[in-house]
Design an enzyme around this catalytic site. Structure first.
Site, mmCIF file in Angstrom:
data_model
loop_
_atom_site.group_PDB
_atom_site.id
_atom_site.type_symbol
_atom_site.label_atom_id
_atom_site.label_comp_id
_atom_site.label_asym_id
_atom_site.label_seq_id
_atom_site.Cartn_x
_atom_site.Cartn_y
_atom_site.Cartn_z
ATOM 1 N N HIS A 38 0.802 -1.220 0.000
ATOM 2 C CA HIS A 38 0.000 0.000 0.000
ATOM 3 C C HIS A 38 0.837 1.272 0.000
ATOM 4 O O HIS A 38 0.288 2.360 0.132
ATOM 5 C CB HIS A 38 -0.947 0.011 1.210
ATOM 6 C CG HIS A 38 -1.984 -1.067 1.170
ATOM 7 N ND1 HIS A 38 -2.836 -1.243 0.108
ATOM 8 C CD2 HIS A 38 -2.307 -2.031 2.073
ATOM 9 C CE1 HIS A 38 -3.648 -2.261 0.357
ATOM 10 N NE2 HIS A 38 -3.339 -2.766 1.535
ATOM 11 N N GLU A 137 -5.410 -10.675 8.979
ATOM 12 C CA GLU A 137 -6.161 -9.431 8.809
ATOM 13 C C GLU A 137 -7.567 -9.654 8.256
ATOM 14 O O GLU A 137 -8.199 -8.728 7.751
ATOM 15 C CB GLU A 137 -5.384 -8.473 7.898
ATOM 16 C CG GLU A 137 -4.853 -9.087 6.633
ATOM 17 C CD GLU A 137 -3.892 -8.188 5.881
ATOM 18 O OE1 GLU A 137 -3.878 -6.966 6.134
ATOM 19 O OE2 GLU A 137 -3.145 -8.701 5.029
ATOM 20 N N ASP A 163 -7.744 -3.752 8.236
ATOM 21 C CA ASP A 163 -8.450 -4.752 7.443
ATOM 22 C C ASP A 163 -9.188 -5.738 8.327
ATOM 23 O O ASP A 163 -10.290 -6.189 7.981
ATOM 24 C CB ASP A 163 -7.468 -5.499 6.536
ATOM 25 C CG ASP A 163 -7.127 -4.707 5.283
ATOM 26 O OD1 ASP A 163 -8.007 -3.995 4.770
ATOM 27 O OD2 ASP A 163 -5.976 -4.788 4.822
#
Length: 235
Positions: A38, A137, A163
């Site tokens: 990310h 997650e 998440d």
């Protein structure tokens, strides 16, 4: 089991690229996480960072469970990887195999150290030093956390709370506060198998909460947030 012992369990999560990670390293964090999932890290900037920064242990969060990508990060000199979206013992075992050379794993030989004039680490030592972190997650990952922690070659379970909160339909603050015990179940699974419990916090306050729950390796702040914090002191 890895011999990894960070200088401190508190690390910095780097999103912005090689120059930011190099600057962060001067603050002597316990470790630095490069986010290739990310953040702005790609293969080149991971190599640039690992060439420039030698004073801190570096983990790379790879984009996915991809043995080639995992091997490239380790060849460039990462101490270990953090593999996202692990939901079963089978996927955890694939991650563990990708970080180690045969006979215990399937990693291909080809470290960059000789190109950079550094000492080459042998197979046995590399297998002993490397850190295989797998991310829990999702609800499925949480449901299978005991078997994930029991997977040979897994050194750390690293929780992605944002998440995980989305997957559980739980407010983030409630998850981190431990209201329903989800995070404690991760810590308990890790302790039962001598696996390191790690987590992304994102702020000093959350880092303290998560450390109190038993997490030993905590990403307390990102380089982006540290930059914003620093600029905020100017006024």
């Amino acid at each position: 089991m890895t011999t990894w012992t960070p200088v401190s369990g508190t690390g910095v999560w780097s999103l912005l690229g090689a120059a930011a990670a190099e600057a962060v390293s001067h603050g002597n964090p316990g470790w630095i996480g490069l986010d290739a999932q990310h953040g702005f890290y790609d293969d080149q900037s991971i190599r640039d960072t690992l060439h420039a920064v030698t004073a801190a242990d570096i983990l790379v969060r790879v984009r996915s469970l991809d043995a080639g990508e995992i091997g490239r990060a380790l060849d460039a000199g990462a101490r270990g990887v953090v593999v996202p979206m692990i939901e079963s013992a089978e996927t955890a075992a694939r991650a563990a195999a990708a970080v180690r050379y045969p006979p215990v794993g399937s990693r291909s030989w080809g470290p960059f150290a000789p190109y950079w004039g550094r000492a080459e680490v042998g197979v046995e030592e590399a297998n002993r030093q490397v850190v295989c972190g797998v991310m829990v997650e999702t609800r499925a990952g949480l449901d299978h956390v005991d078997e994930i922690a029991a997977t040979p070659g897994v050194d750390m379970i690293f929780v992605g709370p944002y998440d995980l909160a989305l997957s559980l339909g739980t407010p983030l603050d409630a998850l981190i506060a431990g209201d329903k015990g989800e995070l404690q179940s991760v810590v308990s699974a890790c302790r039962a198998r001598d696996v390191i419990p790690g987590v992304y916090a994102g702020s000093p306050a959350r880092a303290r909460q998560l450390a109190a729950l038993g997490f030993e390796v905590v990403a307390a702040r990102s380089d982006r947030d540290l930059l914003i914090d620093g600029v905020g002191t100017l006024g």
